[in-house]
Design an enzyme around this catalytic site. Sequence first.
Site, PDB file in Angstrom:
ATOM      1  N   ARG A 107      -2.854  -1.855  18.449  1.00 42.73           N
ATOM      2  CA  ARG A 107      -3.695  -0.989  17.608  1.00 42.73           C
ATOM      3  C   ARG A 107      -4.742  -0.320  18.464  1.00 42.73           C
ATOM      4  NH1 ARG A 107      -4.587  -4.603  12.151  1.00 42.73           N
ATOM      5  NH2 ARG A 107      -2.369  -4.925  11.979  1.00 42.73           N
ATOM      6  N   SER A 125      -2.524  -1.183   9.691  1.00 40.68           N
ATOM      7  CA  SER A 125      -2.834  -2.031   8.544  1.00 40.68           C
ATOM      8  C   SER A 125      -4.023  -1.515   7.730  1.00 40.68           C
ATOM      9  CB  SER A 125      -3.043  -3.466   9.024  1.00 40.68           C
ATOM     10  OG  SER A 125      -3.171  -4.327   7.932  1.00 40.68           O
ATOM     11  N   HIS A 126      -5.038  -2.349   7.602  1.00 42.13           N
ATOM     12  CA  HIS A 126      -6.190  -2.019   6.760  1.00 42.13           C
ATOM     13  C   HIS A 126      -7.214  -1.158   7.490  1.00 42.13           C
ATOM     14  CE1 HIS A 126      -6.729  -5.515   9.191  1.00 42.13           C
ATOM     15  NE2 HIS A 126      -8.023  -5.339   9.137  1.00 42.13           N
ATOM     16  N   ASP A 152      -3.583  -2.885   0.840  1.00 40.53           N
ATOM     17  CA  ASP A 152      -4.006  -2.187   2.057  1.00 40.53           C
ATOM     18  C   ASP A 152      -2.995  -1.094   2.402  1.00 40.53           C
ATOM     19  OD1 ASP A 152      -1.905  -3.679   3.091  1.00 40.53           O
ATOM     20  OD2 ASP A 152      -2.950  -4.172   4.937  1.00 40.53           O
ATOM     21  N   ASP A 189      -0.592  -0.615   4.551  1.00 42.81           N
ATOM     22  CA  ASP A 189       0.844  -0.866   4.782  1.00 42.81           C
ATOM     23  C   ASP A 189       1.444  -1.835   3.757  1.00 42.81           C
ATOM     24  OD1 ASP A 189      -0.673  -2.896   6.065  1.00 42.81           O
ATOM     25  OD2 ASP A 189       1.052  -3.477   7.265  1.00 42.81           O
ATOM     26  N   ASP A 217       0.807  -5.016   2.826  1.00 40.45           N
ATOM     27  CA  ASP A 217       1.008  -6.460   2.966  1.00 40.45           C
ATOM     28  C   ASP A 217      -0.201  -7.265   2.498  1.00 40.45           C
ATOM     29  OD1 ASP A 217      -0.522  -5.752   5.128  1.00 40.45           O
ATOM     30  OD2 ASP A 217       0.790  -6.633   6.653  1.00 40.45           O
ATOM     31  N   ARG A 218      -1.382  -6.643   2.429  1.00 45.93           N
ATOM     32  CA  ARG A 218      -2.568  -7.373   1.947  1.00 45.93           C
ATOM     33  C   ARG A 218      -2.844  -7.045   0.481  1.00 45.93           C
ATOM     34  NH1 ARG A 218      -7.222  -7.891   6.437  1.00 45.93           N
ATOM     35  NH2 ARG A 218      -5.899  -8.290   8.241  1.00 45.93           N
ATOM     36  N   GLU A 235      -2.985 -16.488   3.713  1.00 46.28           N
ATOM     37  CA  GLU A 235      -4.124 -16.460   4.626  1.00 46.28           C
ATOM     38  C   GLU A 235      -5.341 -15.932   3.888  1.00 46.28           C
ATOM     39  OE1 GLU A 235      -2.977 -15.436   8.910  1.00 46.28           O
ATOM     40  OE2 GLU A 235      -1.858 -14.021   7.690  1.00 46.28           O
ATOM     41  N   SER A 262      -7.175 -13.764   4.872  1.00 46.91           N
ATOM     42  CA  SER A 262      -7.300 -12.322   5.147  1.00 46.91           C
ATOM     43  C   SER A 262      -6.481 -11.510   4.142  1.00 46.91           C
ATOM     44  CB  SER A 262      -6.897 -12.030   6.580  1.00 46.91           C
ATOM     45  OG  SER A 262      -5.600 -12.539   6.851  1.00 46.91           O
ATOM     46  N   LYS A 308       3.867 -10.895   4.900  1.00 52.32           N
ATOM     47  CA  LYS A 308       3.107 -11.058   3.664  1.00 52.32           C
ATOM     48  C   LYS A 308       3.422  -9.868   2.766  1.00 52.32           C
ATOM     49  CE  LYS A 308      -1.213  -9.611   5.991  1.00 52.32           C
ATOM     50  NZ  LYS A 308      -0.939  -9.690   7.426  1.00 52.32           N
TER      51      LYS A 308
HETATM   52  C1  G16 Z   1      -2.926  -9.366  10.773  1.00 49.97           C
HETATM   53  C2  G16 Z   1      -1.891 -10.433  10.654  1.00 49.97           C
HETATM   54  C3  G16 Z   1      -2.380 -11.507   9.722  1.00 49.97           C
HETATM   55  C4  G16 Z   1      -3.694 -12.074  10.203  1.00 49.97           C
HETATM   56  C5  G16 Z   1      -4.671 -10.947  10.384  1.00 49.97           C
HETATM   57  C6  G16 Z   1      -5.887 -11.475  11.065  1.00 49.97           C
HETATM   58  O1  G16 Z   1      -3.067  -8.757   9.520  1.00 49.97           O
HETATM   59  O2  G16 Z   1      -0.708  -9.863  10.142  1.00 49.97           O
HETATM   60  O3  G16 Z   1      -1.408 -12.512   9.653  1.00 49.97           O
HETATM   61  O4  G16 Z   1      -4.238 -12.973   9.308  1.00 49.97           O
HETATM   62  O5  G16 Z   1      -4.136  -9.937  11.203  1.00 49.97           O
HETATM   63  O6  G16 Z   1      -6.772 -10.437  11.275  1.00 49.97           O
HETATM   64  P1  G16 Z   1      -8.017 -10.663  12.201  1.00 49.97           P
HETATM   65  O7  G16 Z   1      -7.517 -11.101  13.541  1.00 49.97           O
HETATM   66  O8  G16 Z   1      -8.688  -9.323  12.211  1.00 49.97           O
HETATM   67  O9  G16 Z   1      -8.834 -11.714  11.539  1.00 49.97           O
HETATM   68  P2  G16 Z   1      -2.727  -7.224   9.271  1.00 49.97           P
HETATM   69  O10 G16 Z   1      -2.691  -7.072   7.779  1.00 49.97           O
HETATM   70  O11 G16 Z   1      -3.872  -6.477   9.900  1.00 49.97           O
HETATM   71  O12 G16 Z   1      -1.421  -6.962   9.945  1.00 49.97           O
END
Ligand code: G16
Length: 581
Positions: free
Chosen positions: A44, A138-139, A309, A311, A313-314, A397, A399, A410
């Site tokens: 990212r 993602s978010h 979010d 994509d 998944d959240r 999680e 998150s 997720k």
């Molecule tokens: C990603 C992972 C998640 C994880 C999160 C942690 O989320 O896919 O499994 O919990 O990162 O984020 P951080 O390291 O910022 O606490 P995503 O939705 O951004 O792909």
Amino acid sequence: MQTLCAPNDTLDLRLETMENSPLQVLTVPTAPYPDQRPSISGLRKKVYVFQSKRKYLHNFIQSIFSSIDLRDRQGSTMVVGGDGRFFNRAAIEVIVQMAAANGVGRLIIGHHGIMSTPAVSCVIRKYKAIGGFILTASHNPGGPGGDFGIKFNIANGGPANEAITDKIFQISRTIEEFAICPGLHVDLKTLGKQTFDLENKFKPFTVEIVDSVESYANLLRNIFDFAALKEFLSGENHIRIRLDAMHGVVGPYVKRILCEELGCPANSAINCVPMEDFGGQHPDPNLMYATDLVDSMKDGHYDFGAAFDADGDRNMILGKHGFFVTPSDSLAVIADNIFCIPYFQHTGVRGFARSMPTSAALDRVAKATKIELYETPAGWKFFGNLMDAGMLSLCGEESFGTGGDHIREKDALWAVLAWLSILATRKQSVEDIVKDHWLKYGRNYFTRYDYENVDIDAACDMMEDLEIMISDKSFVKQRFAVEDKIYQVEKSDSFEYTDPVDSTISRNQGLRIIFSDGSRIIYRLSGTSSDGATVRIYIDSYEKDVIFEDTQVMLAPLATIALKISQLHHRTGRSGPSVIT
Ligand code: G16
């Protein structure tokens, strides 16, 4: 195959190819970048990094292809999709051209280049692909000034594990050339198959533009009771729901599945048109950023709300009047009501899992139901191995991620249908179900403080010093007092995980302080920030009897202790967190 030799020449990759003649495959010299280590969920960076650094994207994509054994790659099927953010289509064009030149036989791509993260996982599994690319940050915000990202998922449909991402990183550090077929252009707007002749031995190369919404909807139809949900959502006395897609990728899935198929009225779904900049919003489903949803829930018109979010998944779950369900509680409630979901009635429940920072609410359900519980590091990839081994059915999680073993990501819309299935079965409100849960099990109060965009050196130095302090034997048994509350340290460490399936050890997964009453303070550096460092402090504390108190009030003493031990404000120059969830 033609080789172009001068690494710094301005290379026009839009070479003309003669009508009907095989497309040229070029090998282009390049120079490595030192910063292409995939973090917790892909690479990212700010959009300008991909745009301004010469062949930055090409290098990373080639590193992914080179990490796959040629025998597996040649003639294989791979999947490509993204959350529609700015740079999505430009990146897809490059990936398609490089996939063809690297021997991939078939690419399955989402219509208009769009596919949610759970849908990519579903499609990889459906087409037995060797893996796929998810173009998302993602978010994180989008648009020209926002973030872009690339996740690489493997054949099980889940994020690549650390061994693979390490290999990708090592290749990216020494890369000297990439292969590309610059004359190949796909039409992302037209569903169906497109075939291309290449001059190399890997021909023909096909691209299939697919309706991923249909594949994904079909998966959900086999998990949930759609007839019962339709009655619950659109029959007489139906409940009123509000879903906020935050202009991310989920909009078309919500419209088709919830509105068209399950009959929710049109005003149930907002912000459903995917936009390159997410309408200028921060597509992060929490109380701070999902403001449209939070505001529209306040007056009590809607019984159930959820936000997604970028994509898909959240998820964030709200009840009437905006009653907030923490992701940790959401997971525990789904676990406790798991047989409201027909899929689990058929498969049974093999195990539960949560990431280490997630509250221990799930542990109580696991204990009561005598179902195995796994505590993994943050990152969805750690769940995949357990699922593949038939050891895990439901996980989540803090998150804002929840999911089952139907795919290896997720899955936000799955979480919404899981909740709706529970509501339809129990015929109670969201708030009543959560409160009943606390009455039954006691309550894990949980909060997370985020300090965003902190100076990286300051954040790393603080974490290093903290680790030294809490690793010292004298730290255990120390007592910390705030007003009349006294907490004694029972255990403190840097969390380490040994995968029960393949014995892989993952170290440095967060600093834990566990007190004698089971309360925990956890410090972690985020793996998803693209600007400076984000320091996260997680606080989890269990109460058997005091269960209707305000979270921040209950956790204030532990928050004070967390800041005192870490000296975080002093070390980072901050006076408070940027976000509290
Ligand atoms: C990603 C992972 C998640 C994880 C999160 C942690 O989320 O896919 O499994 O919990 O990162 O984020 P951080 O390291 O910022 O606490 P995503 O939705 O951004 O792909």
